[in-house]
Design a protein around this motif. Structure first.
Motif, PDB file in Angstrom:
ATOM      1  N   ASN A  43       0.840  -1.193   0.000  1.00 11.54           N
ATOM      2  CA  ASN A  43       0.000   0.000   0.000  1.00 11.54           C
ATOM      3  C   ASN A  43       0.873   1.241   0.000  1.00 11.54           C
ATOM      4  OD1 ASN A  43      -2.671  -0.970  -0.099  1.00 11.54           O
ATOM      5  ND2 ASN A  43      -2.514  -1.610   2.034  1.00 11.54           N
ATOM      6  N   SER A  44       1.127   1.745  -1.177  1.00  8.40           N
ATOM      7  CA  SER A  44       1.887   2.979  -1.337  1.00  8.40           C
ATOM      8  C   SER A  44       1.171   3.814  -2.394  1.00  8.40           C
ATOM      9  CB  SER A  44       3.322   2.681  -1.774  1.00  8.40           C
ATOM     10  OG  SER A  44       3.337   2.215  -3.111  1.00  8.40           O
ATOM     11  N   PRO A  45       1.404   5.112  -2.394  1.00  5.45           N
ATOM     12  CA  PRO A  45       0.731   5.957  -3.396  1.00  5.45           C
ATOM     13  C   PRO A  45       0.987   5.502  -4.827  1.00  5.45           C
ATOM     14  CG  PRO A  45       1.744   7.310  -1.713  1.00  5.45           C
ATOM     15  CD  PRO A  45       2.177   5.894  -1.452  1.00  5.45           C
ATOM     16  N   ASN A  46       2.200   5.068  -5.136  1.00  4.46           N
ATOM     17  CA  ASN A  46       2.506   4.634  -6.502  1.00  4.46           C
ATOM     18  C   ASN A  46       1.729   3.384  -6.900  1.00  4.46           C
ATOM     19  OD1 ASN A  46       4.290   6.749  -6.987  1.00  4.46           O
ATOM     20  ND2 ASN A  46       6.030   5.593  -6.188  1.00  4.46           N
ATOM     21  N   ILE A  47       1.630   2.434  -5.999  1.00  3.59           N
ATOM     22  CA  ILE A  47       0.883   1.208  -6.307  1.00  3.59           C
ATOM     23  C   ILE A  47      -0.609   1.487  -6.299  1.00  3.59           C
ATOM     24  CG2 ILE A  47       0.285  -1.086  -5.437  1.00  3.59           C
ATOM     25  CD1 ILE A  47       3.239  -1.420  -4.726  1.00  3.59           C
ATOM     26  N   ASN A  48      -1.076   2.266  -5.315  1.00  7.69           N
ATOM     27  CA  ASN A  48      -2.507   2.531  -5.212  1.00  7.69           C
ATOM     28  C   ASN A  48      -3.035   3.390  -6.356  1.00  7.69           C
ATOM     29  OD1 ASN A  48      -2.858   0.947  -2.950  1.00  7.69           O
ATOM     30  ND2 ASN A  48      -2.346   2.603  -1.555  1.00  7.69           N
ATOM     31  N   ARG A  49      -2.146   3.967  -7.134  1.00  4.39           N
ATOM     32  CA  ARG A  49      -2.575   4.677  -8.334  1.00  4.39           C
ATOM     33  C   ARG A  49      -3.158   3.716  -9.356  1.00  4.39           C
ATOM     34  NH1 ARG A  49       1.955   8.263 -11.016  1.00  4.39           N
ATOM     35  NH2 ARG A  49       3.070   7.756  -9.118  1.00  4.39           N
ATOM     36  N   PHE A  50      -2.658   2.486  -9.347  1.00  2.00           N
ATOM     37  CA  PHE A  50      -3.057   1.503 -10.348  1.00  2.00           C
ATOM     38  C   PHE A  50      -3.913   0.366  -9.786  1.00  2.00           C
ATOM     39  CE2 PHE A  50       1.054   3.334 -11.574  1.00  2.00           C
ATOM     40  CZ  PHE A  50       0.687   3.935 -12.765  1.00  2.00           C
ATOM     41  N   VAL A  51      -3.762   0.117  -8.490  1.00  2.85           N
ATOM     42  CA  VAL A  51      -4.458  -1.002  -7.860  1.00  2.85           C
ATOM     43  C   VAL A  51      -5.080  -0.508  -6.555  1.00  2.85           C
ATOM     44  CG1 VAL A  51      -4.183  -3.348  -6.958  1.00  2.85           C
ATOM     45  CG2 VAL A  51      -2.708  -2.570  -8.807  1.00  2.85           C
ATOM     46  N   SER A  52      -6.328  -0.880  -6.307  1.00  5.38           N
ATOM     47  CA  SER A  52      -6.996  -0.425  -5.081  1.00  5.38           C
ATOM     48  C   SER A  52      -6.423  -1.123  -3.854  1.00  5.38           C
ATOM     49  CB  SER A  52      -8.501  -0.698  -5.170  1.00  5.38           C
ATOM     50  OG  SER A  52      -8.752  -2.092  -5.040  1.00  5.38           O
ATOM     51  N   ARG A  53      -6.612  -0.508  -2.709  1.00  2.00           N
ATOM     52  CA  ARG A  53      -6.150  -1.112  -1.448  1.00  2.00           C
ATOM     53  C   ARG A  53      -6.821  -2.455  -1.214  1.00  2.00           C
ATOM     54  NH1 ARG A  53      -5.031   3.494   3.064  1.00  2.00           N
ATOM     55  NH2 ARG A  53      -3.701   4.749   1.725  1.00  2.00           N
ATOM     56  N   GLU A  54      -8.079  -2.556  -1.605  1.00  2.00           N
ATOM     57  CA  GLU A  54      -8.809  -3.818  -1.433  1.00  2.00           C
ATOM     58  C   GLU A  54      -8.183  -4.920  -2.289  1.00  2.00           C
ATOM     59  OE1 GLU A  54     -10.468  -0.835  -2.217  1.00  2.00           O
ATOM     60  OE2 GLU A  54     -10.905  -0.501  -0.092  1.00  2.00           O
ATOM     61  N   GLU A  55      -7.773  -4.576  -3.516  1.00  2.00           N
ATOM     62  CA  GLU A  55      -7.128  -5.564  -4.387  1.00  2.00           C
ATOM     63  C   GLU A  55      -5.775  -5.983  -3.823  1.00  2.00           C
ATOM     64  OE1 GLU A  55      -8.446  -4.816  -8.917  1.00  2.00           O
ATOM     65  OE2 GLU A  55      -7.572  -3.060  -7.928  1.00  2.00           O
ATOM     66  N   VAL A  56      -5.051  -5.021  -3.269  1.00  4.94           N
ATOM     67  CA  VAL A  56      -3.760  -5.335  -2.653  1.00  4.94           C
ATOM     68  C   VAL A  56      -3.975  -6.280  -1.480  1.00  4.94           C
ATOM     69  CG1 VAL A  56      -1.829  -4.394  -1.326  1.00  4.94           C
ATOM     70  CG2 VAL A  56      -2.587  -3.239  -3.412  1.00  4.94           C
ATOM     71  N   ARG A  57      -4.931  -5.966  -0.628  1.00  5.54           N
ATOM     72  CA  ARG A  57      -5.221  -6.794   0.553  1.00  5.54           C
ATOM     73  C   ARG A  57      -5.637  -8.210   0.127  1.00  5.54           C
ATOM     74  NH1 ARG A  57      -3.925  -7.446   5.773  1.00  5.54           N
ATOM     75  NH2 ARG A  57      -5.642  -8.327   6.911  1.00  5.54           N
ATOM     76  N   LYS A  58      -6.474  -8.293  -0.903  1.00 10.10           N
ATOM     77  CA  LYS A  58      -6.917  -9.602  -1.407  1.00 10.10           C
ATOM     78  C   LYS A  58      -5.713 -10.393  -1.920  1.00 10.10           C
ATOM     79  CE  LYS A  58     -10.014 -11.829  -4.656  1.00 10.10           C
ATOM     80  NZ  LYS A  58     -10.889 -11.701  -5.805  1.00 10.10           N
TER      81      LYS A  58
END
Length: 141
Positions: A43-58
């Motif tokens: 969960n970083s601004p660069n990653i969350n630009r392309f992928v939601s926090r929910e997708e990262v958590r999943k």
């Protein structure tokens, strides 16, 4: 209350060998195993630009489940009680933190993991855990 042995697991051959060794120790001591998988925090601004926090958590949960399920196959049909846990963050820090919070007897871990370049040098996670953990650490080759 039974003593606990913390076994960080990342799916590498080294971590599976560490688990097998920990099972032998746990049987001899009548101890429990705590399997821990640490997922990096994406969960970083660069990653969350392309992928939601929910997708990262999943993704983190699915990755941890895959690793833990593989490890549980190694211990099925054993007489040792095994607990599982996932943490998110820097593996060396989270392993040491979990060991302290769970008041484990010891940590048994692979000398190297899945890290490509760093693990060729020493096994940076195991090296750091060895130096910061508040309990005995056994590294398995």
């Amino acid at each position: 209350m039974s003593q606990k042995i913390l076994v960080p697991i990342d799916g590498s051959d080294f971590s599976i060998r560490a688990l097998q060794h920990a099972m032998e120790i746990a049987k001899a001591m009548d101890a429990e195993i705590l399997l821990l998988n640490v997922q990096y925090n994406y969960n970083s601004p660069n990653i969350n630009r392309f992928v939601s926090r929910e997708e990262v958590r999943k993704y983190q949960q699915e990755s941890a489940k895959e690793v833990i399920d593989g490890a549980l196959k190694v211990v099925e049909n054993s007489e040792v009680t095994v607990h599982t846990k996932m943490r998110i963050g820097s593996p060396d820090y989270e392993i040491a933190k979990e060991a302290k919070e769970s008041n484990v007897y010891s940590i048994i871990m692979g000398s190297r993991g899945l890290g490509a370049i760093k693990s060729k040098i020493v096994g940076s996670v195991s090296f750091n855990v060895l130096h910061v953990a508040s309990c005995p650490v056994t590294m398995v080759k």
